[in-house]
Design a protein around this motif. Structure first.
Motif, PDB file in Angstrom:
ATOM      1  N   GLN A   7       0.808  -1.226   0.000  1.00 15.09           N
ATOM      2  CA  GLN A   7       0.000   0.000   0.000  1.00 15.09           C
ATOM      3  C   GLN A   7       0.840   1.275   0.000  1.00 15.09           C
ATOM      4  N   ILE A   8       1.758   1.411   0.953  1.00  5.68           N
ATOM      5  CA  ILE A   8       2.559   2.641   1.033  1.00  5.68           C
ATOM      6  C   ILE A   8       3.396   2.805  -0.225  1.00  5.68           C
ATOM      7  N   ARG A   9       3.987   1.723  -0.679  1.00  5.91           N
ATOM      8  CA  ARG A   9       4.861   1.776  -1.853  1.00  5.91           C
ATOM      9  C   ARG A   9       4.111   2.257  -3.094  1.00  5.91           C
ATOM     10  N   VAL A  10       2.923   1.711  -3.313  1.00  5.61           N
ATOM     11  CA  VAL A  10       2.172   2.047  -4.528  1.00  5.61           C
ATOM     12  C   VAL A  10       1.548   3.437  -4.417  1.00  5.61           C
ATOM     13  N   HIS A  11       1.011   3.783  -3.250  1.00  8.85           N
ATOM     14  CA  HIS A  11       0.453   5.130  -3.079  1.00  8.85           C
ATOM     15  C   HIS A  11       1.509   6.200  -3.328  1.00  8.85           C
ATOM     16  N   LEU A  12       2.698   6.011  -2.767  1.00  8.51           N
ATOM     17  CA  LEU A  12       3.745   7.024  -2.952  1.00  8.51           C
ATOM     18  C   LEU A  12       4.248   7.060  -4.390  1.00  8.51           C
TER      19      LEU A  12
END
Length: 318
Positions: A243-248
């Motif tokens: 989640q964090i990787r793709v959102h950023l």
């Protein structure tokens, strides 16, 4: 007359297991991985997909959660010989908190939390090997292989179920630190793009922002700016894969040294400075104790290799 050696090991056969209270609530894939020690994960998932694994005489899916009294048919998967040497090397990890209900560890980057997808074993298997007397050790959540930091392992079925409930209900805060490419400006920003999981033609698991995906919510806060790079805090309000990787990355600020969603040249540049991992660390966990309800406030400092990169960037900007 020449003698022919015959393997005396008994051929595997179908087994039927009745689920008790301690196994209730477990996903069936995790249950089978525990019961069928040594069987490759791919074989277990193939058996589930092929209908060889049955619950109450019916087909099932890998994410089915067992209930007390369920009758599970386990097909003839080949198991290690009785008394065979344990294939997983035991390992100790830094303990941040431990009591009779759970243990919270500081996971190093580069270690999967469990075996599978080309990895023969992970943190949970090594922890079980190091604690053979433990009757129950189950991951309460997951971290990506290249992410370091806090990981919760339940030591009792009731604490595992309560932790799962709390995470589904948003009870508790998990906060990460990420170094990203780009000059982040906003002090606080909500990222709410839906995320969709898919497989590449080579079979690699990936995630992308997609209207047809599952809702996802990440809160980003600015911690420090280094010109071309920014140190961010990321708080999860949902727990989607990557989640964090793709959102950023979708926002235009990929995490430094992210081999799936970042640029190769950035990873190579930071490798020359001694960073051989993705800069994402689960450093903060505030959650009620699963049994007593007492507040737990746990911290894991940034690993030395990440601190060294921050010092390098700080010096480069003077």
């Amino acid at each position: 007359m020449r003698k022919i050696a015959v393997d005396s090991a008994p051929a595997p056969s179908v087994r039927f297991v009745e689920i008790g209270a301690e196994q209730a609530g477990q996903r069936i894939d995790n249950f089978l991985l525990r019961v069928c020690k040594g069987v490759p994960k791919s074989h277990i998932y193939k058996a589930i997909r092929g209908g060889e694994v049955r619950v109450n005489k019916g087909r099932t899916s890998a994410d089915y959660r067992l209930a007390a009294g369920d009758q599970v048919r386990i097909p003839p998967l080949r198991l290690p010989a009785p008394g065979a040497a344990r294939p997983v090397p035991p390992a100790a990890f830094p303990v941040v908190f431990e009591d009779e209900a759970l243990v919270v560890l500081d996971k190093p980057a580069g270690l999967a939390v469990h075996g599978g997808s080309g990895v023969s074993f992970g943190l949970i298997e090594q922890l079980r090997a190091a604690r053979p007397e433990a009757r129950f050790l189950e991951l309460a959540h997951r971290l990506d292989r290249e992410t370091s930091g806090l990981i919760m392992v339940a030591k009792q079925r009731k604490s595992l179920l309560r932790l799962h409930d709390m995470m589904r209900e948003g009870g508790g805060r998990k906060r990460y630190q990420a170094l990203v490419v780009g000059d982040w400006v906003n002090d606080r920003q909500h990222l709410r793009q839906p995320l969709y999981k898919y497989l590449t033609p080579s079979g690699e698991r990936r995630v992308r922002v997609d209207p047809g995906g599952k809702p996802a919510h990440t809160i980003i806060t600015l911690e420090r700016r280094f010109g071309r790079y920014s140190l961010l805090g990321a708080e999860l309000r949902t727990g989607r894969t990557h989640q964090i990787r793709v959102h950023l990355a979708a926002a235009g600020f990929p995490i430094v040294a992210d081999e799936k969603y970042g640029a190769d040249e950035v990873r190579q540049a930071f490798a020359r400075q001694g960073l051989h991992r993705m800069f994402l660390h689960a450093g903060s966990l505030d959650i009620p104790h699963p049994l007593s309800g007492e507040p737990l406030s746990l911290r894991a400092p940034l690993p030395p290799e990440c601190m060294a990169i921050l010092r390098y960037l700080e010096g480069s900007n003077k």
